[in-house]
Each structure stands twice: as structure tokens, then as C-alpha cells.
Scaffold this motif. Sequence first.
Motif, PDB file in Angstrom:
ATOM      1  N   MET A   1       0.843  -1.193   0.000  1.00  0.00           N
ATOM      2  CA  MET A   1       0.000   0.000   0.000  1.00  0.00           C
ATOM      3  C   MET A   1       0.878   1.241   0.000  1.00  0.00           C
ATOM      4  O   MET A   1       1.826   1.340   0.780  1.00  0.00           O
ATOM      5  N   ALA A   2       0.591   2.193  -0.861  1.00  0.00           N
ATOM      6  CA  ALA A   2       1.380   3.421  -0.951  1.00  0.00           C
ATOM      7  C   ALA A   2       1.015   4.368   0.188  1.00  0.00           C
ATOM      8  O   ALA A   2      -0.139   4.464   0.600  1.00  0.00           O
ATOM      9  N   GLN A   3       2.015   5.059   0.707  1.00  0.00           N
ATOM     10  CA  GLN A   3       1.812   6.048   1.763  1.00  0.00           C
ATOM     11  C   GLN A   3       2.931   7.074   1.683  1.00  0.00           C
ATOM     12  O   GLN A   3       3.946   6.866   1.011  1.00  0.00           O
ATOM     13  N   LYS A   4       2.744   8.197   2.376  1.00  0.00           N
ATOM     14  CA  LYS A   4       3.784   9.215   2.419  1.00  0.00           C
ATOM     15  C   LYS A   4       4.387   9.231   3.810  1.00  0.00           C
ATOM     16  O   LYS A   4       3.707   9.023   4.811  1.00  0.00           O
ATOM     17  N   GLY A   5       5.675   9.510   3.836  1.00  0.00           N
ATOM     18  CA  GLY A   5       6.336   9.562   5.125  1.00  0.00           C
ATOM     19  C   GLY A   5       7.843   9.708   4.969  1.00  0.00           C
ATOM     20  O   GLY A   5       8.357  10.006   3.881  1.00  0.00           O
ATOM     21  N   PHE A   6       8.545   9.493   6.073  1.00  0.00           N
ATOM     22  CA  PHE A   6       9.998   9.626   6.107  1.00  0.00           C
ATOM     23  C   PHE A   6      10.657   8.274   5.851  1.00  0.00           C
ATOM     24  O   PHE A   6      10.207   7.235   6.349  1.00  0.00           O
ATOM     25  N   LEU A   7      11.733   8.316   5.088  1.00  0.00           N
ATOM     26  CA  LEU A   7      12.572   7.152   4.831  1.00  0.00           C
ATOM     27  C   LEU A   7      13.940   7.433   5.440  1.00  0.00           C
ATOM     28  O   LEU A   7      14.517   8.510   5.223  1.00  0.00           O
ATOM     29  N   LEU A   8      14.464   6.494   6.207  1.00  0.00           N
ATOM     30  CA  LEU A   8      15.701   6.719   6.945  1.00  0.00           C
ATOM     31  C   LEU A   8      16.662   5.562   6.752  1.00  0.00           C
ATOM     32  O   LEU A   8      16.277   4.389   6.893  1.00  0.00           O
ATOM     33  N   ILE A   9      17.909   5.889   6.453  1.00  0.00           N
ATOM     34  CA  ILE A   9      18.985   4.896   6.409  1.00  0.00           C
ATOM     35  C   ILE A   9      20.053   5.305   7.414  1.00  0.00           C
ATOM     36  O   ILE A   9      20.494   6.464   7.427  1.00  0.00           O
ATOM     37  N   ALA A  10      20.456   4.356   8.258  1.00  0.00           N
ATOM     38  CA  ALA A  10      21.609   4.523   9.149  1.00  0.00           C
ATOM     39  C   ALA A  10      22.721   3.641   8.598  1.00  0.00           C
ATOM     40  O   ALA A  10      22.550   2.422   8.489  1.00  0.00           O
ATOM     41  N   ASP A  11      23.843   4.242   8.235  1.00  0.00           N
ATOM     42  CA  ASP A  11      24.906   3.553   7.493  1.00  0.00           C
ATOM     43  C   ASP A  11      26.228   3.671   8.246  1.00  0.00           C
ATOM     44  O   ASP A  11      26.671   4.785   8.574  1.00  0.00           O
ATOM     45  N   ILE A  12      26.863   2.539   8.527  1.00  0.00           N
ATOM     46  CA  ILE A  12      28.138   2.543   9.252  1.00  0.00           C
ATOM     47  C   ILE A  12      29.266   2.931   8.305  1.00  0.00           C
ATOM     48  O   ILE A  12      29.518   2.253   7.304  1.00  0.00           O
ATOM     49  N   SER A  49      12.796  -1.723   8.405  1.00  0.00           N
ATOM     50  CA  SER A  49      12.448  -2.545   7.249  1.00  0.00           C
ATOM     51  C   SER A  49      13.417  -3.705   7.106  1.00  0.00           C
ATOM     52  O   SER A  49      13.017  -4.869   7.135  1.00  0.00           O
ATOM     53  N   ASN A  50      14.704  -3.390   6.966  1.00  0.00           N
ATOM     54  CA  ASN A  50      15.678  -4.468   6.819  1.00  0.00           C
ATOM     55  C   ASN A  50      17.095  -3.958   7.035  1.00  0.00           C
ATOM     56  O   ASN A  50      17.331  -2.747   7.111  1.00  0.00           O
ATOM     57  N   LEU A  51      18.007  -4.907   7.149  1.00  0.00           N
ATOM     58  CA  LEU A  51      19.433  -4.627   7.252  1.00  0.00           C
ATOM     59  C   LEU A  51      20.066  -4.949   5.915  1.00  0.00           C
ATOM     60  O   LEU A  51      19.845  -6.028   5.361  1.00  0.00           O
ATOM     61  N   GLN A  52      20.847  -3.995   5.403  1.00  0.00           N
ATOM     62  CA  GLN A  52      21.460  -4.159   4.091  1.00  0.00           C
ATOM     63  C   GLN A  52      22.976  -4.072   4.233  1.00  0.00           C
ATOM     64  O   GLN A  52      23.594  -3.059   3.916  1.00  0.00           O
ATOM     65  N   ALA A 118       5.904   2.434  -0.989  1.00  0.00           N
ATOM     66  CA  ALA A 118       4.990   1.315  -0.762  1.00  0.00           C
ATOM     67  C   ALA A 118       5.683   0.268   0.085  1.00  0.00           C
ATOM     68  O   ALA A 118       6.914   0.150   0.071  1.00  0.00           O
ATOM     69  N   THR A 119       4.905  -0.482   0.840  1.00  0.00           N
ATOM     70  CA  THR A 119       5.445  -1.581   1.633  1.00  0.00           C
ATOM     71  C   THR A 119       4.887  -2.890   1.093  1.00  0.00           C
ATOM     72  O   THR A 119       3.723  -2.980   0.707  1.00  0.00           O
ATOM     73  N   GLN A 120       5.753  -3.888   1.047  1.00  0.00           N
ATOM     74  CA  GLN A 120       5.344  -5.207   0.599  1.00  0.00           C
ATOM     75  C   GLN A 120       6.005  -6.249   1.489  1.00  0.00           C
ATOM     76  O   GLN A 120       7.208  -6.155   1.769  1.00  0.00           O
ATOM     77  N   THR A 121       5.245  -7.217   1.938  1.00  0.00           N
ATOM     78  CA  THR A 121       5.773  -8.257   2.798  1.00  0.00           C
ATOM     79  C   THR A 121       6.339  -9.395   1.952  1.00  0.00           C
ATOM     80  O   THR A 121       5.629 -10.000   1.150  1.00  0.00           O
ATOM     81  N   GLU A 127       9.250  -4.980   3.075  1.00  0.00           N
ATOM     82  CA  GLU A 127      10.193  -4.342   2.160  1.00  0.00           C
ATOM     83  C   GLU A 127       9.601  -3.036   1.646  1.00  0.00           C
ATOM     84  O   GLU A 127       8.402  -2.943   1.377  1.00  0.00           O
ATOM     85  N   LEU A 128      10.454  -2.024   1.490  1.00  0.00           N
ATOM     86  CA  LEU A 128      10.022  -0.728   0.979  1.00  0.00           C
ATOM     87  C   LEU A 128      10.323  -0.639  -0.507  1.00  0.00           C
ATOM     88  O   LEU A 128      11.400  -1.054  -0.961  1.00  0.00           O
ATOM     89  N   GLN A 129       9.391  -0.063  -1.249  1.00  0.00           N
ATOM     90  CA  GLN A 129       9.538   0.021  -2.696  1.00  0.00           C
ATOM     91  C   GLN A 129       9.122   1.396  -3.180  1.00  0.00           C
ATOM     92  O   GLN A 129       8.340   2.092  -2.528  1.00  0.00           O
ATOM     93  N   GLY A 130       9.634   1.787  -4.348  1.00  0.00           N
ATOM     94  CA  GLY A 130       9.243   3.036  -4.976  1.00  0.00           C
ATOM     95  C   GLY A 130      10.441   3.862  -5.381  1.00  0.00           C
ATOM     96  O   GLY A 130      11.562   3.665  -4.885  1.00  0.00           O
ATOM     97  N   PRO A 131      10.247   4.814  -6.305  1.00  0.00           N
ATOM     98  CA  PRO A 131      11.351   5.657  -6.776  1.00  0.00           C
ATOM     99  C   PRO A 131      12.058   6.420  -5.664  1.00  0.00           C
ATOM    100  O   PRO A 131      13.282   6.592  -5.712  1.00  0.00           O
ATOM    101  N   GLU A 132      11.308   6.886  -4.655  1.00  0.00           N
ATOM    102  CA  GLU A 132      11.940   7.667  -3.592  1.00  0.00           C
ATOM    103  C   GLU A 132      12.832   6.802  -2.710  1.00  0.00           C
ATOM    104  O   GLU A 132      13.808   7.296  -2.131  1.00  0.00           O
ATOM    105  N   VAL A 133      12.517   5.524  -2.598  1.00  0.00           N
ATOM    106  CA  VAL A 133      13.389   4.595  -1.871  1.00  0.00           C
ATOM    107  C   VAL A 133      14.705   4.430  -2.640  1.00  0.00           C
ATOM    108  O   VAL A 133      15.794   4.416  -2.052  1.00  0.00           O
TER     109      VAL A 133
END
Length: 374
Positions: A1-12, A49-52, A118-121, A127-133
Motif C-alpha cells: 500500500m502506498a503512503q507518504k512519510g519519512f525514509l531513513l537509512i543509518a549507514d556505518i 524494514s531491513n538490514l542491508q 509502498a510496503t510489501q511483505t 520491504e520498501l519500494q518506490g522511486p523515492e526509496v
Amino acid sequence: MAQKGFLLIADITGYTVFLTSSELEHAQGVLDALFKSIFAEIRAPITLSNLQGDAALAHLPDLSVPQRQFPLDAIERIYCSFANTLAAMRLNTTCTCNACRNMGSLDLKFFLHHGEYATQTLAGRSELQGPEVIRLHRLMKNSVTKATGIRAYALVTESAADAIGLPDFFTNAVAHVEHSDDFGDTVCRIYDLAPVFAKWRASRRVFVERDEPLAFESMEVDLPVPPAIAWAYLTDVDKKIRWQQGLDGMTMTGLAGGRVVAGAVQHCAHGKDSTVHEIVDWRPFDYVTWHIGTPMGTVARQTAEFTPLAGGGTHLSLRSAKVESANAFAQALVRAMMPLVAAKKLAATQRASKAALEKLVAEDGAAAGKQTAA
């Protein structure tokens, strides 16, 4: 489902070099402790969402943002947890292996964006999806350190800064532009996190302990929201005035770029009178302590402490110590007067405020549920 909000990455920062130049077993132990310090602070209303590899991806829907400065407070809290863990390991180790010697090359940086996603399980994970991700991930390969010399930073895109809505704060941040073939120019603001941690370490603890004598009974209440949400009801004047009894109005001064910080002052109006509540210790989302001006130049310490509960709720404890002063006569006189003049009234007001807070949190929760369902 699409929604608006903040996307955050914490990167070592320095992750790959650290792994390739260190003994794997020791390096994994160091990184495990650091990742735990990060994950411990990615709490509701933020969702991991996940660890990358060397980075953690999280998101925060607009409907879940408790107050404007929350994304910044959350980033600073995560960074201080990471930096404190790293500093403790460096201080306490006597090991001379490469991993322990190379710990100083590690640091943490953040990328904050705002937009639609958008979020998809998949396989039990969200998992987060979309151009802004994708845009956010592109920003991880950047020229920030080369251009500014800053290693531990928060990169906040212009859209995220606009969504937060604190222009005075971002005016003092470093302007920066990153270009990618896919998205063109992304305008950003950069702010250095190293001074944030230095200030956090240097700040003194001001706290009303649970076992010290109180001016009147404490407020003890379980709220069905996480600490970061409960925190806003005590620190955001627009929310606090909705439940705090005995007040005709509340304003705040001493903000830092529009943000509430230690040194900010809540001005509480009671008819023709007013009281001043100065924030003297500010630890989102653990506790906040005020000095409240009382007669004859005395002050009363008041602490709001937020303890997470199983199931996602929060226990709020609001405690007010007996008045204090460097003037022993003034302290003794006001302490003697308080039980006769104000203690019963303050206790009654506190009980009424507790009931109003419980009702308000329940009503806000019901309204948010309806909005999400719609």
C-alpha cells in the motif's frame, strides 16, 4: 500500500575497510555490538524494514509522526547510542588485534528523505519500494565528506526538511547538492553529529529520583502508546495544554532553530499569574527535567520519566521534588509554607491532569485508527 512519510537509512562508515583489514571473528563481535546499539533505538513509531550489509533501512509514515522535530531527535538518539557504545569498547579493550585497533575508523551517518513509498511483505519482512526509496539509496554514494570534511552526519533532503518544517534549524545546516543520472540534482542539508554526541556526554544529569522526598504525590500512569509518542504529550506545548489542568495558556521560548532543547522554557499562564518551567535536562525519549520557578527565588525540580512497557505502551512517572535554593532560609520557609498553601491543590490538579491525559491519549488513538482505516 502506498503512503507518504519519512525514509531513513543509518549507514556505518568504514564498514568494508574495517572488515577486510581486521580478524573476522573479532570484527564480527565489534559490529554486532554496534548494530545492537542502532537497533535498540529504532523504536515505534519508526519501523525497521531491513538490514542491508552495513546499513539499516527504516520508515515513518506521516500519520505516526508525534511532533515536528521527532525525526531529528530520533537520529540524534540513535547516533549517541552508537557513538557511546563505540567509545566504551575503545576505552575498555586491552586487545591489540587489528579489529580492536581499527575500531576508531568506524562511524555512523544518516540519510533522511520524505516522499511516497509502498510496503510489501516478502518472506515475512516488510520491504520498501518506490522511486523515492531508490533515490535515498543513491544518496549513500555521495561527496559529503569530501566537500565538508564531516564524517558523522545527517543528510536531510530538501523534501524531508520541508516536511519537518523547521526552517531556522536547517538554515544553520550546510547546504549541499548531490547529482545522479536517474534523479538529477537532489538538494540537501548536512549537519554534523559529532558535536551532538560531545554535548550529550558533557551534559550533567538533573533528575528527580523515585525515592527522594516529593513536594506532593507523583503522577503514575500507563499509556497505550510508545515512549516517543508519550514524550510529545509532555514536551509539545500544543499537546500539553490539551490535558494539563489549571492553565489558561502555554507558550515556549528559548528554542534552538525552532527545536525544543535543554534551556528552552515553558511559560504557563494561570489567570493573571504565570510560572516558568525551564528544561534543564533533555534526554529524548527517556526523561525530561524542568526547574519550575517558585516563591523567593526557589526552584522545584520536576522530572517526567518514560519507561517502555511490554506490548508497546509506556509508563509515565511525573515527579516533583521539594523546592530548593542556595538560600537556606528561603528554602526552609517555602518548604514550610507549601503544605499549608499549595500542596493539596497541586495534588488535586495532578490527579485531574492524569485523568485528562488518559482520556486525550485514548481519543487521539481512536481518531488515528479511523484515519488509517480511511
